[in-house]
Design a protein around this motif. Structure first.
Motif, PDB file in Angstrom:
ATOM      1  N   GLU A 160      16.884   1.897  -7.462  1.00 48.99           N
ATOM      2  CA  GLU A 160      17.059   0.703  -6.624  1.00 48.99           C
ATOM      3  C   GLU A 160      16.243   0.897  -5.303  1.00 48.99           C
ATOM      4  OE1 GLU A 160      20.399   4.008  -5.987  1.00 48.99           O
ATOM      5  OE2 GLU A 160      19.256   2.931  -7.505  1.00 48.99           O
ATOM      6  N   MET A 161      15.876   2.159  -4.682  1.00 45.81           N
ATOM      7  CA  MET A 161      15.018   2.170  -3.643  1.00 45.81           C
ATOM      8  C   MET A 161      13.668   1.835  -3.934  1.00 45.81           C
ATOM      9  SD  MET A 161      16.459   5.764  -1.989  1.00 45.81           S
ATOM     10  CE  MET A 161      15.179   5.926  -0.714  1.00 45.81           C
ATOM     11  N   HIS A 162      13.382   1.874  -5.144  1.00 44.12           N
ATOM     12  CA  HIS A 162      11.885   1.722  -5.610  1.00 44.12           C
ATOM     13  C   HIS A 162      11.796   0.072  -5.693  1.00 44.12           C
ATOM     14  CE1 HIS A 162       8.074   1.663  -7.518  1.00 44.12           C
ATOM     15  NE2 HIS A 162       8.498   1.061  -8.650  1.00 44.12           N
ATOM     16  N   ARG A 163      12.865  -0.408  -6.434  1.00 45.74           N
ATOM     17  CA  ARG A 163      12.922  -1.979  -6.656  1.00 45.74           C
ATOM     18  C   ARG A 163      13.055  -2.482  -5.094  1.00 45.74           C
ATOM     19  NH1 ARG A 163      16.577  -1.431 -10.508  1.00 45.74           N
ATOM     20  NH2 ARG A 163      18.179  -1.697  -9.027  1.00 45.74           N
ATOM     21  N   ARG A 164      13.816  -1.760  -4.138  1.00 48.47           N
ATOM     22  CA  ARG A 164      13.613  -2.687  -2.674  1.00 48.47           C
ATOM     23  C   ARG A 164      12.250  -2.355  -2.052  1.00 48.47           C
ATOM     24  NH1 ARG A 164      17.533  -4.013   0.955  1.00 48.47           N
ATOM     25  NH2 ARG A 164      16.961  -3.808   3.118  1.00 48.47           N
ATOM     26  N   ALA A 165      11.519  -1.288  -2.260  1.00 45.44           N
ATOM     27  CA  ALA A 165      10.272  -0.988  -1.725  1.00 45.44           C
ATOM     28  C   ALA A 165       9.197  -1.935  -2.215  1.00 45.44           C
ATOM     29  CB  ALA A 165       9.979   0.454  -2.044  1.00 45.44           C
ATOM     30  N   VAL A 166       9.302  -2.223  -3.468  1.00 48.51           N
ATOM     31  CA  VAL A 166       8.322  -2.949  -4.079  1.00 48.51           C
ATOM     32  C   VAL A 166       8.536  -4.652  -3.616  1.00 48.51           C
ATOM     33  CG1 VAL A 166       7.749  -4.168  -6.427  1.00 48.51           C
ATOM     34  CG2 VAL A 166       8.039  -1.678  -6.060  1.00 48.51           C
ATOM     35  N   LEU A 167       9.965  -4.945  -3.639  1.00 54.53           N
ATOM     36  CA  LEU A 167      10.422  -6.341  -2.881  1.00 54.53           C
ATOM     37  C   LEU A 167       9.933  -6.541  -1.696  1.00 54.53           C
ATOM     38  CD1 LEU A 167      11.515  -8.842  -3.330  1.00 54.53           C
ATOM     39  CD2 LEU A 167      13.890  -7.784  -2.681  1.00 54.53           C
ATOM     40  N   THR A 168      10.139  -5.335  -0.857  1.00 52.31           N
ATOM     41  CA  THR A 168       9.768  -5.511   0.742  1.00 52.31           C
ATOM     42  C   THR A 168       8.392  -5.615   0.771  1.00 52.31           C
ATOM     43  OG1 THR A 168      11.614  -4.201   1.409  1.00 52.31           O
ATOM     44  CG2 THR A 168       9.814  -4.434   2.727  1.00 52.31           C
ATOM     45  N   LEU A 169       7.364  -5.055   0.051  1.00 51.97           N
ATOM     46  CA  LEU A 169       6.147  -4.973   0.112  1.00 51.97           C
ATOM     47  C   LEU A 169       5.528  -6.196  -0.261  1.00 51.97           C
ATOM     48  CD1 LEU A 169       3.208  -3.437   0.325  1.00 51.97           C
ATOM     49  CD2 LEU A 169       3.453  -2.794  -1.931  1.00 51.97           C
ATOM     50  N   ALA A 170       6.132  -6.774  -1.491  1.00 49.60           N
ATOM     51  CA  ALA A 170       5.667  -8.226  -2.001  1.00 49.60           C
ATOM     52  C   ALA A 170       5.799  -9.199  -0.952  1.00 49.60           C
ATOM     53  CB  ALA A 170       6.408  -8.453  -3.353  1.00 49.60           C
ATOM     54  N   LEU A 171       7.204  -9.219  -0.384  1.00 48.65           N
ATOM     55  CA  LEU A 171       7.424 -10.199   0.561  1.00 48.65           C
ATOM     56  C   LEU A 171       6.717 -10.065   1.819  1.00 48.65           C
ATOM     57  CD1 LEU A 171      11.310 -10.257  -0.163  1.00 48.65           C
ATOM     58  CD2 LEU A 171       9.416 -11.953  -0.838  1.00 48.65           C
ATOM     59  N   GLY A 172       6.639  -8.858   2.222  1.00 44.39           N
ATOM     60  CA  GLY A 172       5.562  -8.633   3.275  1.00 44.39           C
ATOM     61  C   GLY A 172       4.268  -9.315   3.133  1.00 44.39           C
ATOM     62  N   LEU A 173       3.666  -8.969   1.944  1.00 42.75           N
ATOM     63  CA  LEU A 173       2.233  -9.558   1.462  1.00 42.75           C
ATOM     64  C   LEU A 173       2.316 -11.120   1.542  1.00 42.75           C
ATOM     65  CD1 LEU A 173       1.159  -7.335  -1.295  1.00 42.75           C
ATOM     66  CD2 LEU A 173       0.338  -7.303   1.176  1.00 42.75           C
ATOM     67  N   LEU A 174       3.546 -11.650   1.046  1.00 43.35           N
ATOM     68  CA  LEU A 174       3.594 -13.188   1.041  1.00 43.35           C
ATOM     69  C   LEU A 174       3.885 -13.809   2.552  1.00 43.35           C
ATOM     70  CD1 LEU A 174       6.354 -13.928  -1.801  1.00 43.35           C
ATOM     71  CD2 LEU A 174       3.855 -14.635  -1.636  1.00 43.35           C
ATOM     72  N   ALA A 175       4.514 -12.860   3.461  1.00 42.99           N
ATOM     73  CA  ALA A 175       4.707 -13.323   4.632  1.00 42.99           C
ATOM     74  C   ALA A 175       3.298 -13.400   5.557  1.00 42.99           C
ATOM     75  CB  ALA A 175       5.829 -12.371   5.356  1.00 42.99           C
ATOM     76  N   GLY A 176       2.426 -12.744   5.020  1.00 41.02           N
ATOM     77  CA  GLY A 176       1.431 -12.561   5.948  1.00 41.02           C
ATOM     78  C   GLY A 176       1.457 -12.229   7.379  1.00 41.02           C
ATOM     79  N   PRO A 177       0.953 -12.959   8.221  1.00 40.83           N
ATOM     80  CA  PRO A 177       1.065 -12.925   9.794  1.00 40.83           C
ATOM     81  C   PRO A 177       2.566 -13.455  10.122  1.00 40.83           C
ATOM     82  CG  PRO A 177      -0.230 -14.795   9.332  1.00 40.83           C
ATOM     83  CD  PRO A 177       0.128 -14.028   7.921  1.00 40.83           C
ATOM     84  N   ALA A 178       3.404 -13.887   9.445  1.00 41.09           N
ATOM     85  CA  ALA A 178       4.583 -14.641   9.765  1.00 41.09           C
ATOM     86  C   ALA A 178       5.772 -13.381   9.702  1.00 41.09           C
ATOM     87  CB  ALA A 178       5.000 -15.675   8.643  1.00 41.09           C
ATOM     88  N   LEU A 179       5.342 -12.294  10.422  1.00 39.52           N
ATOM     89  CA  LEU A 179       6.440 -11.360  10.192  1.00 39.52           C
ATOM     90  C   LEU A 179       7.523 -11.662  11.448  1.00 39.52           C
ATOM     91  CD1 LEU A 179       4.419  -8.460   9.666  1.00 39.52           C
ATOM     92  CD2 LEU A 179       5.889  -9.423   7.960  1.00 39.52           C
ATOM     93  N   ALA A 180       7.405 -12.544  12.269  1.00 42.01           N
ATOM     94  CA  ALA A 180       8.551 -12.837  13.176  1.00 42.01           C
ATOM     95  C   ALA A 180       8.920 -14.562  13.106  1.00 42.01           C
ATOM     96  CB  ALA A 180       7.792 -12.524  14.522  1.00 42.01           C
ATOM     97  N   GLN A 181       9.862 -14.675  13.684  1.00 35.92           N
ATOM     98  CA  GLN A 181      10.198 -16.252  13.865  1.00 35.92           C
ATOM     99  C   GLN A 181       9.277 -16.891  14.301  1.00 35.92           C
ATOM    100  OE1 GLN A 181      13.877 -14.439  15.072  1.00 35.92           O
ATOM    101  NE2 GLN A 181      14.788 -16.328  14.485  1.00 35.92           N
ATOM    102  N   SER A 182       8.975 -17.942  13.891  1.00 33.46           N
ATOM    103  CA  SER A 182       8.049 -19.058  14.550  1.00 33.46           C
ATOM    104  C   SER A 182       8.761 -20.206  15.359  1.00 33.46           C
ATOM    105  CB  SER A 182       7.176 -19.766  13.318  1.00 33.46           C
ATOM    106  OG  SER A 182       6.512 -20.950  13.919  1.00 33.46           O
ATOM    107  N   ALA A 183       8.116 -20.288  16.675  1.00 31.72           N
ATOM    108  CA  ALA A 183       8.728 -21.543  17.436  1.00 31.72           C
ATOM    109  C   ALA A 183       8.482 -22.561  16.905  1.00 31.72           C
ATOM    110  CB  ALA A 183       8.337 -21.430  18.827  1.00 31.72           C
ATOM    111  N   ALA A 184       7.375 -22.889  16.051  1.00 28.92           N
ATOM    112  CA  ALA A 184       6.752 -24.235  15.620  1.00 28.92           C
ATOM    113  C   ALA A 184       7.116 -24.528  14.096  1.00 28.92           C
ATOM    114  CB  ALA A 184       5.364 -24.147  15.967  1.00 28.92           C
ATOM    115  N   ASP A 185       7.212 -23.564  13.261  1.00 25.37           N
ATOM    116  CA  ASP A 185       7.437 -23.680  11.758  1.00 25.37           C
ATOM    117  C   ASP A 185       8.568 -23.382  11.300  1.00 25.37           C
ATOM    118  OD1 ASP A 185       6.903 -24.013   9.343  1.00 25.37           O
ATOM    119  OD2 ASP A 185       4.805 -23.311   9.458  1.00 25.37           O
ATOM    120  N   PRO A 186       9.535 -23.734  11.062  1.00 20.77           N
ATOM    121  CA  PRO A 186      10.727 -23.440  10.282  1.00 20.77           C
ATOM    122  C   PRO A 186      10.528 -22.705   8.734  1.00 20.77           C
ATOM    123  CG  PRO A 186      10.949 -25.909  10.421  1.00 20.77           C
ATOM    124  CD  PRO A 186       9.735 -25.415  10.983  1.00 20.77           C
TER     125      PRO A 186
END
Length: 159
Positions: free
Chosen positions: A12-38
């Motif tokens: 489960e730790m491996h799955r979570r690490a893979v998910l976190t990495l994949a979602l991080g790649l999808l997020a790109g520079p959007a690692l914080a909330q955006s004032a302009a883009d929901p």
């Protein structure tokens, strides 16, 4: 010198690490909330991969969620699942199937659709409000399969 043996990571730790990495790649520079883009706020919430990421929650949702945590006293409270994946676990390619789309953006209110595959096709609707200049998640609703409303779930009596 002999190094101590280490335990292999739990699956489960491996799955979570893979998910976190994949979602991080999808997020790109959007690692914080955006004032302009929901949409970027919702993307950053998925990249955080943490139901306890209350920094993304609007005041009312945060208050209800924190009350639930207090009243549950370490046990399962009103939420017995991770609402943002509409389940307890995620399928291996969950992050690849995640698609976010702006549905409306009117003044200080916006709606974002999230569709993905996790135990079948899923569709969530994120309602956001602008608080203190940043977009915050005000509510989430499931539109496919078993439907639910996050505010309604967290407002119900604790069983």
């Amino acid at each position: 010198m002999t190094l101590p043996a280490t335990k292999p990571p739990r699956p489960e730790m491996h799955r979570r690490a893979v998910l976190t990495l994949a979602l991080g790649l999808l997020a790109g520079p959007a690692l914080a909330q955006s004032a302009a883009d929901p949409v970027e706020t919702v993307r950053a919430f998925y990249a955080a991969d943490d139901i306890n990421a209350v920094r993304f929650y609007a005041k009312r949702l945060r208050t209800l969620y924190e009350r639930d945590q207090r009243e549950a006293k370490g046990e399962v409270g009103r939420l017995g699942f991770a609402f943002y994946v509409n389940g307890q676990d995620t399928e291996p390619d969950f992050a690849k199937s995640l698609a976010l789309a702006p549905l409306s953006n009117e003044g200080d209110r916006a709606e974002v659709g999230a569709s993905f595959r996790n135990g079948g096709p899923q569709e969530l609707r994120y309602s956001l409000v602008r608080e203190a200049g940043a977009w915050k998640i005000a509510n989430v609703r499931s539109l496919k399969g078993e439907t639910w409303d996050l505010i309604a779930l967290l407002s119900a009596p604790l069983r």
